[in-house]
Design a protein around this motif. Structure first.
Motif, short mmCIF file in Angstrom:
data_model
loop_
_atom_site.label_atom_id
_atom_site.label_comp_id
_atom_site.label_asym_id
_atom_site.label_seq_id
_atom_site.Cartn_x
_atom_site.Cartn_y
_atom_site.Cartn_z
N ASN A 218 0.80 -1.23 0.00
CA ASN A 218 0.00 0.00 0.00
C ASN A 218 0.84 1.27 0.00
N HIS A 219 2.09 1.18 0.43
CA HIS A 219 2.96 2.36 0.47
C HIS A 219 4.15 2.22 -0.49
N SER A 298 4.12 0.20 18.54
CA SER A 298 3.78 0.90 17.30
C SER A 298 2.73 0.12 16.51
N TYR A 299 1.82 0.86 15.89
CA TYR A 299 0.76 0.30 15.05
C TYR A 299 -0.13 -0.70 15.80
N GLY A 300 -0.19 -0.54 17.11
CA GLY A 300 -1.07 -1.39 17.91
C GLY A 300 -0.59 -2.81 18.10
N ILE A 301 0.69 -3.06 17.78
CA ILE A 301 1.26 -4.40 17.96
C ILE A 301 1.73 -4.54 19.40
N PRO A 302 1.39 -5.65 20.09
CA PRO A 302 1.78 -5.79 21.49
C PRO A 302 3.28 -5.60 21.70
N ILE A 326 -3.04 2.75 7.90
CA ILE A 326 -3.34 1.32 7.90
C ILE A 326 -4.84 1.14 7.61
N ASP A 327 -5.16 0.49 6.50
CA ASP A 327 -6.58 0.28 6.19
C ASP A 327 -7.11 -0.97 6.90
N GLU A 328 -8.40 -1.21 6.77
CA GLU A 328 -9.05 -2.29 7.50
C GLU A 328 -8.50 -3.66 7.09
N PHE A 329 -8.25 -3.85 5.80
CA PHE A 329 -7.71 -5.11 5.30
C PHE A 329 -6.35 -5.38 5.93
N SER A 330 -5.49 -4.37 5.96
CA SER A 330 -4.16 -4.51 6.53
C SER A 330 -4.23 -4.76 8.04
N ARG A 331 -5.12 -4.03 8.72
CA ARG A 331 -5.26 -4.19 10.16
C ARG A 331 -5.55 -5.64 10.53
N GLU A 332 -6.44 -6.26 9.79
CA GLU A 332 -6.81 -7.64 10.06
C GLU A 332 -5.61 -8.57 9.87
#
Length: 353
Positions: A218-219, A298-302, A326-332
């Motif tokens: 995506n980037h 970072s990015y919500g990763i534990p 980060i889009d929804e597809f990537s988040r999942e």
């Protein structure tokens, strides 16, 4: 023993997109399991300058288990016979202390492979034992600023185990190899668009070096005669990018084993050189690479996982690239591979006890 970063000075030269720094002293590298497929491919690459450039001399330490002492010595003989101008010394040993003494870089290739009938916990238990001994030796005998790259699978969790048994090692000095997956993603885009692979920039591998990893374009951009263009805009096929492309990168290692009946040793060794070179020398301006590093949340990763992020490197240090959308597809996808790493961490810690 020479310290690569502190002794950088004098002569500069170009190495692709990187500005390499000449160091008149030798860098000591330990390649654990030097007789393995990857080790056998890696040591001549290091000796030819693929890791540090064409003017950086190296001393290579190779370690393996006692039953492999004779073939390991055979590799040492070949290294001497090849007369690499940059190679200032070779140590072939089954003594982990001798192998680790004074080293500036440690590339951990050795691990216990999963065999038929073995459960994941069986494999993890074997690797805990292996990495406990090696971590202790590195902590006590390596150079104070030694950088460690873990290659052996499960690479993310093996790196976590190593840190557990080398508590004085800075977290930033222990990483794992996801550059192989990163390079595979670059290769797939390059082939799809029929462009030079060097023109493809900033793909990302998120998460675990496993079939749950998420190759993200995506980037990513491609250098064209009209300037950088987004990969998605050029490929014009979101379905392929969101399905077949991801699966191909995720399962590339298995596909290579099926084709050649052996693991992807050559590409893994080349990627290890890429990883260490960028870490020590720095990433080109405007470019990031993928490395398995300690999560800081970072990015919500534990926090506390070794997770693959996009990073930039400068002055021998890495930093996670921040602020990417980060889009929804990537988040999942990112959360799924993080979940697997949490499970692996739990399994590894159960083996510690």
């Amino acid at each position: 023993m020479a310290n690569f970063e502190e002794d950088q000075r004098d002569k500069k030269l170009l190495h692709g997109d990187h500005e390499m720094v000449y160091n008149p002293n030798s860098v000591s590298i330990v390649c654990v399991k030097g007789f393995s497929q990857i080790g056998y491919a890696l040591v001549p690459m290091i000796a030819r300058g693929a890791m540090f450039g064409p003017e950086q001399s190296v001393i290579i330490h190779m370690l393996n288990i006692e039953p492999k002492a004779e073939p390991l010595n055979g590799v040492k003989m070949e290294m001497i016979d090849a007369a690499f101008p940059l190679l200032k010394g070779v140590v072939a040993t089954t003594d982990v202390v001798e192998a680790c003494t004074g080293v500036n870089i440690a590339v951990m290739v050795g691990g216990f492979p999963r065999k038929e009938g073995m459960e994941r916990k069986d494999v993890m238990s074997k690797n805990v034992s292996i990495y406990k001994a090696q971590a202790s030796a590195l902590e006590k005998h390596a150079a104070p600023d030694c950088k460690v790259l873990v290659v052996a699978n499960p690479t993310n969790t093996n790196a976590l185990i190593l840190k557990e048994f080398a508590p004085s090692f800075p977290e930033k000095n222990i990483t794992c190899l996801t550059r192989l997956d990163h390079n595979r993603a670059l290769g797939q885009i390059s082939e799809r668009l029929n462009v030079y692979v060097n023109d493809v920039k900033n793909v990302i591998i998120w998460g675990n070096h496993s079939s749950t990893q998420y190759p993200d374009v995506n980037h990513a951009t491609v250098n064209t005669c009209d300037g950088p263009k987004p990969v998605r805009e050029l490929i014009k096929d979101d379905k392929w990018l969101n399905t077949d492309f991801i699966k191909t990168v995720q399962q590339r290692g298995a596909a290579i084993i099926k084709a050649r009946k052996l693991s992807s040793a050559l590409s893994a060794a080349s990627s290890a050189c890429d990883h260490v070179r960028d870490w020590v020398v720095g990433t080109p301006k405007g470019t990031w690479v993928s490395m398995g590093v300690y999560s800081d949340g970072s990015y919500g990763i534990p926090a506390g996982l070794i997770y693959s992020f996009p990073v930039t490197c400068e002055n021998g240090d890495w930093s996670i690239v921040q602020g990417l959308k980060i889009d929804e597809f990537s988040r999942e996808k990112m959360d799924a591979t993080a979940k697997e790493l949490v499970e692996e961490k739990s399994l590894a810690y159960s083996c510690l006890n």
